[in-house]
Design an enzyme around this catalytic site. Structure first.
Site, PDB file in Angstrom:
ATOM      1  N   ARG A 211       0.987  -1.165  -0.085  1.00  0.00           N
ATOM      2  CA  ARG A 211       0.050  -0.514   0.210  1.00  0.00           C
ATOM      3  C   ARG A 211       1.134   1.406   0.003  1.00  0.00           C
ATOM      4  O   ARG A 211       0.773   2.411  -0.547  1.00  0.00           O
ATOM      5  CB  ARG A 211      -1.101  -0.281   1.146  1.00  0.00           C
ATOM      6  CG  ARG A 211      -2.226  -1.442   0.845  1.00  0.00           C
ATOM      7  CD  ARG A 211      -3.275  -0.677   1.928  1.00  0.00           C
ATOM      8  NE  ARG A 211      -3.152  -1.526   3.470  1.00  0.00           N
ATOM      9  CZ  ARG A 211      -2.833  -2.606   3.723  1.00  0.00           C
ATOM     10  NH1 ARG A 211      -3.851  -3.453   3.610  1.00  0.00           N
ATOM     11  NH2 ARG A 211      -2.516  -2.580   4.751  1.00  0.00           N
ATOM     12  N   PHE A 227     -11.050  -4.805  -5.157  1.00  0.00           N
ATOM     13  CA  PHE A 227     -11.501  -5.854  -4.654  1.00  0.00           C
ATOM     14  C   PHE A 227     -11.067  -4.662  -3.467  1.00  0.00           C
ATOM     15  O   PHE A 227      -9.762  -4.683  -2.658  1.00  0.00           O
ATOM     16  CB  PHE A 227     -10.353  -6.734  -4.260  1.00  0.00           C
ATOM     17  CG  PHE A 227     -10.643  -7.128  -5.701  1.00  0.00           C
ATOM     18  CD1 PHE A 227     -11.898  -8.595  -5.584  1.00  0.00           C
ATOM     19  CD2 PHE A 227      -9.843  -7.705  -6.761  1.00  0.00           C
ATOM     20  CE1 PHE A 227     -12.077  -9.138  -6.558  1.00  0.00           C
ATOM     21  CE2 PHE A 227     -10.087  -7.880  -7.607  1.00  0.00           C
ATOM     22  CZ  PHE A 227     -11.074  -9.130  -7.624  1.00  0.00           C
ATOM     23  N   ASP A 249     -15.570  -3.172  -3.862  1.00  0.00           N
ATOM     24  CA  ASP A 249     -15.460  -5.416  -3.221  1.00  0.00           C
ATOM     25  C   ASP A 249     -16.888  -5.331  -4.364  1.00  0.00           C
ATOM     26  O   ASP A 249     -18.152  -3.945  -4.119  1.00  0.00           O
ATOM     27  CB  ASP A 249     -15.708  -4.108  -2.301  1.00  0.00           C
ATOM     28  CG  ASP A 249     -14.458  -5.417  -1.164  1.00  0.00           C
ATOM     29  OD1 ASP A 249     -13.546  -5.314  -1.722  1.00  0.00           O
ATOM     30  OD2 ASP A 249     -15.648  -6.179  -0.961  1.00  0.00           O
ATOM     31  N   ASP A 299      -6.006  -6.368  -6.073  1.00  0.00           N
ATOM     32  CA  ASP A 299      -5.815  -7.271  -5.291  1.00  0.00           C
ATOM     33  C   ASP A 299      -6.627  -8.331  -5.326  1.00  0.00           C
ATOM     34  O   ASP A 299      -7.501  -8.066  -3.853  1.00  0.00           O
ATOM     35  CB  ASP A 299      -5.331  -6.080  -3.873  1.00  0.00           C
ATOM     36  CG  ASP A 299      -4.932  -7.041  -2.757  1.00  0.00           C
ATOM     37  OD1 ASP A 299      -4.328  -8.038  -2.843  1.00  0.00           O
ATOM     38  OD2 ASP A 299      -5.322  -6.963  -2.108  1.00  0.00           O
ATOM     39  N   CYS A 339      -2.002 -13.242  -3.325  1.00  0.00           N
ATOM     40  CA  CYS A 339      -2.178 -13.891  -2.081  1.00  0.00           C
ATOM     41  C   CYS A 339      -1.820 -15.568  -2.477  1.00  0.00           C
ATOM     42  O   CYS A 339      -2.386 -16.073  -1.602  1.00  0.00           O
ATOM     43  CB  CYS A 339      -2.352 -13.367  -0.625  1.00  0.00           C
ATOM     44  SG  CYS A 339      -4.157 -13.711  -1.595  1.00  0.00           S
TER      45      CYS A 339
HETATM   46  N1  SAH Z   1      -6.742  -5.008  -1.100  1.00  0.00           N
HETATM   47  C1  SAH Z   1      -7.855  -5.282  -0.102  1.00  0.00           C
HETATM   48  C2  SAH Z   1      -7.666  -6.043   0.994  1.00  0.00           C
HETATM   49  C3  SAH Z   1      -8.685  -6.950  -0.497  1.00  0.00           C
HETATM   50  S1  SAH Z   1      -8.928  -8.402   0.326  1.00  0.00           S
HETATM   51  C4  SAH Z   1      -6.882  -3.646   1.079  1.00  0.00           C
HETATM   52  O1  SAH Z   1      -5.674  -3.862   0.968  1.00  0.00           O
HETATM   53  O2  SAH Z   1      -7.472  -3.855   2.175  1.00  0.00           O
HETATM   54  C5  SAH Z   1     -10.217  -8.640  -1.183  1.00  0.00           C
HETATM   55  C6  SAH Z   1     -12.162  -8.265  -1.042  1.00  0.00           C
HETATM   56  O3  SAH Z   1     -12.180  -8.455  -2.585  1.00  0.00           O
HETATM   57  C7  SAH Z   1     -12.850  -8.764   0.089  1.00  0.00           C
HETATM   58  O4  SAH Z   1     -13.053  -7.438   0.566  1.00  0.00           O
HETATM   59  C8  SAH Z   1     -13.886  -9.253  -0.488  1.00  0.00           C
HETATM   60  O5  SAH Z   1     -14.832  -8.914  -0.233  1.00  0.00           O
HETATM   61  C9  SAH Z   1     -13.401  -8.754  -2.336  1.00  0.00           C
HETATM   62  N2  SAH Z   1     -14.386  -9.562  -3.382  1.00  0.00           N
HETATM   63  C10 SAH Z   1     -14.070 -11.036  -3.204  1.00  0.00           C
HETATM   64  N3  SAH Z   1     -14.758 -11.083  -4.785  1.00  0.00           N
HETATM   65  C11 SAH Z   1     -15.179  -9.998  -4.895  1.00  0.00           C
HETATM   66  C12 SAH Z   1     -15.735  -9.948  -6.903  1.00  0.00           C
HETATM   67  N4  SAH Z   1     -16.227 -10.822  -7.889  1.00  0.00           N
HETATM   68  N5  SAH Z   1     -15.922  -8.393  -6.455  1.00  0.00           N
HETATM   69  C13 SAH Z   1     -15.519  -8.353  -6.300  1.00  0.00           C
HETATM   70  N6  SAH Z   1     -14.866  -7.679  -4.656  1.00  0.00           N
HETATM   71  C14 SAH Z   1     -14.606  -8.934  -4.691  1.00  0.00           C
END
Ligand code: SAH
Length: 395
Positions: A211, A227, A249, A299, A339
């Site tokens: 980040r 995401f 998200d 992400d 990840c």
């Molecule tokens: N980048 C974030 C962490 C991402 S975790 C950070 O820095 O904190 C992954 C996220 O993807 C979760 O919040 C989950 O709700 C979301 N997610 C999962 N599948 C998804 C989709 N198809 N479209 C949008 N969001 C999604």
């Protein structure tokens, strides 16, 4: 005599190299009828004592090693482990003035199946293995000793517990229930963490460094943060002076916190959008409409959960990255992460290469990323390195 397992001939190599897992196929004999999570002595085929491990009768990983030297697995044992883990993180904590960090990274901290994150005065535990569950009271006592000011909350609501023959469970283990989200600070950004209902233990601490690194690409830019969870990269983008940040998200609670986080930091909320949408769909929509961005942050959640879905997971990563590349302006930046521990950095790099080919664009890697250093990994346990990422320029 306590229960024990004897390894099959030639199956002691990985244990001698201090890898903490013993697979069922590597065991010749189990004696003493150990139950779920019981501590067993591990012997080589020639009878030599090797380790103390926790027995998982329902899992392919039949035993997870607590210790390679003979000692009791009790409160004092866990105090020592926790103190060592804290010591290994002191520099990282001081450097980032962290009020939220990973204290115990399971196998990587020689505590298989145990994850503990510290958010201010809350320790949030995830116990994933039979052994971890069996030792819960000792672990709680050890945490109370090391952090007397802290409350302890359990977030063992994770599906993998089934493989170990355990139910999912959450709740307060010690101290007081948090009445509202806890606010942590990393790199000068305030973030609310809901330890009771947030993902994992509440926050994705592992992306802290990525980040921060992302900030150099976003000043004055149009940023798409895919995401976004509770803001994460999007908050840093606002801090770094992005012109506009679209956070996407599918979790409305996460998006609500993301907005509150932007306000909490005093960022210009007019520059941010919090969009409840499926990233796969919205990327196609943007592409088909011809909407373009300067920076796309990608992400996603873990898409490879076992070797058997490596191919389908890889396809998912390729699709996402191809679409991201297609909607980037010439000279734009892709910040992309995986990840999935089962997908190594080299393979991830190839996937981005395939994505570039399919998108019909020239793409240059300019930087690579990994998990923050409180997510350390042991030399004997390379699986502990799971997070990788790249910054790439699209021509
Ligand atoms: N980048 C974030 C962490 C991402 S975790 C950070 O820095 O904190 C992954 C996220 O993807 C979760 O919040 C989950 O709700 C979301 N997610 C999962 N599948 C998804 C989709 N198809 N479209 C949008 N969001 C999604």
């Amino acid at each position: 005599m306590s229960a024990s397992i004897k390894l099959a001939k030639g199956r002691d190599k990985s244990v001698r190299r201090r890898h903490p897992w013993i697979f069922s196929r590597g065991i010749e004999m189990v004696t003493g009828d150990p139950q779920l999570g019981d501590t067993v002595d591990v012997f080589a085929h020639n009878g030599q004592w090797l380790a103390k491990a926790a027995y998982s009768p329902n899992s392919q990983i039949r035993a997870r090693i607590w210790s390679f030297i003979k000692k009791e697995i009790d409160t004092a044992f866990f105090i020592e482990r926790i103190q060592q883990a804290q010591m290994l993180r002191e520099e990282c904590i001081a450097r980032g003035a962290l009020t939220g960090y990973r204290l115990i990274a399971a196998e990587s901290d020689s505590m298989p199946g145990v994850t503990i994150d510290k958010y201010q005065d809350y320790l949030v535990c995830q116990l994933l293995s039979a052994g971890a569950e069996k030792q819960k009271q000792h672990i709680v006592e050890a945490l109370k000793h090391c952090f007397p000011e802290c409350s302890i909350y359990e977030r063992s609501d994770v599906a993998v517990r089934k493989k170990e023959g355990l139910e999912e469970t959450t709740g307060l283990l010690h101290g007081t229930e948090p009445s509202e989200p806890i606010v942590i600070e990393e790199n000068g950004v305030k973030i609310q963490v809901d330890i009771k209902t947030g993902h994992k233990t509440g926050f994705y601490l592992d992306q802290r460094d990525s980040r921060q690194h992302s900030m150099k690409y976003v000043k004055g830019k149009q940023v798409l943060n895919c995401f976004s969870y509770t803001g994460g990269f999007g908050l840093y983008a606002l801090k770094a002076g992005a012109e506009r940040v679209i956070n996407v998200d599918v979790s409305q609670p996460a998006l609500d916190i993301a907005k509150q986080n932007a306000e909490l930091n005093g960022f210009n909320i007019k520059k941010a959008v919090f969009l409840n949408a499926d990233v796969f769909k919205i990327l196609r929509e943007y592409r088909d409409q011809g909407t373009q961005f300067d920076v796309v942050i990608m992400d996603p959640p873990k898409m490879v959960s076992s070797k058997s879905n490596l191919t389908s997971g890889a396809r998912g990563y390729k699709d996402l990255n191809m679409l991201a590349i297609q909607i980037l302006k010439p000279g734009g930046t892709l910040l992309t992460y995986s990840c999935s521990g089962l997908m190594e950095s080299g393979l991830f790099q190839k996937i981005i290469a395939d994505a570039a080919l399919d998108a019909g664009r020239e793409v240059k890697f300019v930087e690579s990323f990994t998990q923050a250093s409180d997510h350390l990994f042991d030399t004997a346990y390379p699986e502990g390195l799971y997070l990788k990422g790249f910054a790439a320029k699209v021509v």
